[in-house]
Design a protein around this motif. Structure first.
Motif, PDB file in Angstrom:
ATOM      1  N   MET A  99     -22.969  36.589  17.959  1.00 48.23           N
ATOM      2  CA  MET A  99     -21.821  35.694  17.800  1.00 48.23           C
ATOM      3  C   MET A  99     -20.808  35.997  18.893  1.00 48.23           C
ATOM      4  N   PHE A 100     -20.437  34.972  19.652  1.00 45.52           N
ATOM      5  CA  PHE A 100     -19.362  35.089  20.630  1.00 45.52           C
ATOM      6  C   PHE A 100     -18.057  34.685  19.946  1.00 45.52           C
ATOM      7  N   VAL A 101     -17.084  35.584  19.945  1.00 46.57           N
ATOM      8  CA  VAL A 101     -15.794  35.367  19.283  1.00 46.57           C
ATOM      9  C   VAL A 101     -14.701  35.332  20.343  1.00 46.57           C
ATOM     10  N   CYS A 102     -13.761  34.410  20.193  1.00 47.28           N
ATOM     11  CA  CYS A 102     -12.801  34.139  21.264  1.00 47.28           C
ATOM     12  C   CYS A 102     -11.355  34.294  20.823  1.00 47.28           C
ATOM     13  N   ALA A 103     -10.476  34.410  21.806  1.00 48.45           N
ATOM     14  CA  ALA A 103      -9.062  34.687  21.546  1.00 48.45           C
ATOM     15  C   ALA A 103      -8.353  33.555  20.821  1.00 48.45           C
ATOM     16  N   ASP A 104      -8.885  32.331  20.921  1.00 53.10           N
ATOM     17  CA  ASP A 104      -8.235  31.181  20.282  1.00 53.10           C
ATOM     18  C   ASP A 104      -8.771  30.904  18.884  1.00 53.10           C
ATOM     19  N   GLY A 105      -9.695  31.742  18.383  1.00 54.13           N
ATOM     20  CA  GLY A 105     -10.285  31.520  17.070  1.00 54.13           C
ATOM     21  C   GLY A 105     -11.632  30.823  17.104  1.00 54.13           C
ATOM     22  N   TYR A 106     -12.046  30.361  18.270  1.00 54.42           N
ATOM     23  CA  TYR A 106     -13.349  29.711  18.435  1.00 54.42           C
ATOM     24  C   TYR A 106     -14.456  30.755  18.361  1.00 54.42           C
ATOM     25  N   ASP A 107     -15.620  30.348  17.858  1.00 56.02           N
ATOM     26  CA  ASP A 107     -16.783  31.217  17.899  1.00 56.02           C
ATOM     27  C   ASP A 107     -18.051  30.370  17.950  1.00 56.02           C
ATOM     28  N   PHE A 112     -30.523  36.139  19.675  1.00 54.75           N
ATOM     29  CA  PHE A 112     -30.509  37.384  20.445  1.00 54.75           C
ATOM     30  C   PHE A 112     -31.305  37.249  21.735  1.00 54.75           C
ATOM     31  N   ASP A 113     -32.491  36.642  21.664  1.00 55.79           N
ATOM     32  CA  ASP A 113     -33.344  36.531  22.846  1.00 55.79           C
ATOM     33  C   ASP A 113     -32.666  35.770  23.974  1.00 55.79           C
ATOM     34  N   ASP A 114     -31.871  34.756  23.645  1.00 59.86           N
ATOM     35  CA  ASP A 114     -31.153  34.010  24.680  1.00 59.86           C
ATOM     36  C   ASP A 114     -30.019  34.843  25.264  1.00 59.86           C
ATOM     37  N   ALA A 115     -29.325  35.580  24.404  1.00 60.71           N
ATOM     38  CA  ALA A 115     -28.205  36.399  24.880  1.00 60.71           C
ATOM     39  C   ALA A 115     -28.662  37.477  25.851  1.00 60.71           C
ATOM     40  N   VAL A 116     -29.867  38.019  25.625  1.00 64.08           N
ATOM     41  CA  VAL A 116     -30.347  39.108  26.486  1.00 64.08           C
ATOM     42  C   VAL A 116     -31.380  38.620  27.504  1.00 64.08           C
ATOM     43  N   ASP A 117     -31.466  37.319  27.692  1.00 62.70           N
ATOM     44  CA  ASP A 117     -32.313  36.799  28.759  1.00 62.70           C
ATOM     45  C   ASP A 117     -31.808  37.331  30.097  1.00 62.70           C
ATOM     46  N   GLU A 118     -32.711  37.569  31.031  1.00 64.27           N
ATOM     47  CA  GLU A 118     -32.321  38.151  32.320  1.00 64.27           C
ATOM     48  C   GLU A 118     -31.361  37.256  33.107  1.00 64.27           C
ATOM     49  N   LYS A 150     -21.977  26.728  24.100  1.00 66.53           N
ATOM     50  CA  LYS A 150     -22.351  28.119  23.843  1.00 66.53           C
ATOM     51  C   LYS A 150     -21.697  29.075  24.857  1.00 66.53           C
ATOM     52  N   SER A 151     -21.149  28.541  25.922  1.00 63.95           N
ATOM     53  CA  SER A 151     -20.459  29.339  26.944  1.00 63.95           C
ATOM     54  C   SER A 151     -18.998  29.475  26.549  1.00 63.95           C
ATOM     55  N   MET A 161     -25.688  40.319  14.886  1.00 59.57           N
ATOM     56  CA  MET A 161     -25.859  40.054  13.460  1.00 59.57           C
ATOM     57  C   MET A 161     -27.340  39.914  13.122  1.00 59.57           C
ATOM     58  N   GLU A 162     -27.664  40.141  11.855  1.00 58.48           N
ATOM     59  CA  GLU A 162     -29.034  39.938  11.405  1.00 58.48           C
ATOM     60  C   GLU A 162     -29.300  38.470  11.088  1.00 58.48           C
ATOM     61  N   LYS A 163     -28.370  37.825  10.391  1.00 58.93           N
ATOM     62  CA  LYS A 163     -28.581  36.468   9.916  1.00 58.93           C
ATOM     63  C   LYS A 163     -27.691  35.474  10.657  1.00 58.93           C
ATOM     64  N   TYR A 164     -28.179  34.261  10.736  1.00 55.33           N
ATOM     65  CA  TYR A 164     -27.421  33.182  11.378  1.00 55.33           C
ATOM     66  C   TYR A 164     -26.146  32.854  10.601  1.00 55.33           C
ATOM     67  N   GLU A 165     -25.076  32.599  11.344  1.00 57.17           N
ATOM     68  CA  GLU A 165     -23.840  32.071  10.778  1.00 57.17           C
ATOM     69  C   GLU A 165     -23.364  30.922  11.650  1.00 57.17           C
ATOM     70  N   ASP A 166     -22.832  29.885  11.037  1.00 57.74           N
ATOM     71  CA  ASP A 166     -22.234  28.801  11.803  1.00 57.74           C
ATOM     72  C   ASP A 166     -21.044  29.307  12.610  1.00 57.74           C
ATOM     73  N   GLY A 167     -20.881  28.763  13.823  1.00 62.14           N
ATOM     74  CA  GLY A 167     -19.654  28.909  14.573  1.00 62.14           C
ATOM     75  C   GLY A 167     -18.822  27.650  14.407  1.00 62.14           C
ATOM     76  N   TYR A 168     -17.850  27.469  15.311  1.00 58.39           N
ATOM     77  CA  TYR A 168     -16.910  26.347  15.176  1.00 58.39           C
ATOM     78  C   TYR A 168     -17.637  25.000  15.174  1.00 58.39           C
ATOM     79  N   TRP A 169     -18.388  24.721  16.252  1.00 57.69           N
ATOM     80  CA  TRP A 169     -19.038  23.406  16.354  1.00 57.69           C
ATOM     81  C   TRP A 169     -20.281  23.312  15.483  1.00 57.69           C
ATOM     82  N   GLU A 170     -20.945  24.416  15.235  1.00 57.62           N
ATOM     83  CA  GLU A 170     -22.127  24.387  14.376  1.00 57.62           C
ATOM     84  C   GLU A 170     -21.767  23.949  12.953  1.00 57.62           C
ATOM     85  N   ALA A 171     -20.559  24.293  12.507  1.00 60.32           N
ATOM     86  CA  ALA A 171     -20.105  23.874  11.185  1.00 60.32           C
ATOM     87  C   ALA A 171     -19.932  22.359  11.103  1.00 60.32           C
TER      88      ALA A 171
END
Length: 202
Positions: A99-107, A112-118, A150-151, A161-171
């Motif tokens: 989960m990417f969490v931001c200063a304005d409250g957005y997330d 995981f595989d995408d986050a650690v892609d080369e 996602k950026s 995290m282990e399990k998926y959680e909605d972020g701002y737009w996913e909700a």
């Protein structure tokens, strides 16, 4: 400098960035700002803006693709490897989402595989210039295979995290992953179980 080729079905090129703020843009003091790595990690970490700038960075040229179908052609991104930052903290085997969490409250969550892609990067610069405040200064993740929401701009925390959680737009119905090549814009499909990162190098 590497050039990343990403297929952009359903997209069209524009000449200038179109700026969106889901929430009001925050005021950032680079001397007080920091980025934390938290959640399912053996070694939680915190980095200042100066520390991130001193790291060995990577740079590449890639299209930036917005889910609303516009794209910027061949922007240059520079910054530390997102994979390196995450792996330094020793992610737990059960960590399957970031989960990417931001200063304005957005997330926003990414697998995981995408986050650690080369090719994943913590962008500090675009086109050789430090990010402007409208582009997410001081830092934002960039994963070329995923849509731009996602950026996350003004990032302050990377939480595993282990399990998926909605972020701002996913909700609001945006896709869990958001892969450009597959036009994953909105939810409503049978999500395949993600490979755990312990299987990445097998």
């Amino acid at each position: 400098m590497e050039k990343i080729e990403v297929k952009n079905p359903g997209q069209y090129y524009v000449n200038n960035w179109i700026i969106y703020d889901a929430l009001d843009g925050p005021a950032i003091d680079e001397n007080k700002w920091s980025l934390r790595i938290t959640g399912l990690v053996a070694k939680p970490a915190e980095y200042t803006y100066k520390e991130l700038n001193r790291m060995n960075g990577i740079e590449y040229i890639s299209d930036f693709n917005c889910v609303t179908k516009w794209s910027i052609k061949e922007a240059k991104f520079t910054g530390p490897s997102l994979r390196d930052l995450i792996m330094k903290s020793g992610p737990a085997p059960e960590a399957e989402w970031v989960m990417f969490v931001c200063a304005d409250g957005y997330d926003t969550p990414v697998p995981f595989d995408d986050a650690v892609d080369e090719k994943s990067i913590l962008a500090l610069k675009i086109d050789d210039k430090p990010l402007g405040i409208k582009h997410g200064f001081p830092a934002r993740p960039f994963i070329p295979s995923l849509y731009g929401w996602k950026s996350a701009k003004w990032i302050t925390e990377i939480r595993l995290m282990e399990k998926y959680e909605d972020g701002y737009w996913e909700a609001y119905g945006y896709h869990e992953r958001g892969k450009v090549e597959d036009q994953e814009r909105f939810k409503g499909f049978a999500w395949k179980k993600i490979r755990r990162h312990s299987e990445i190098d097998k």
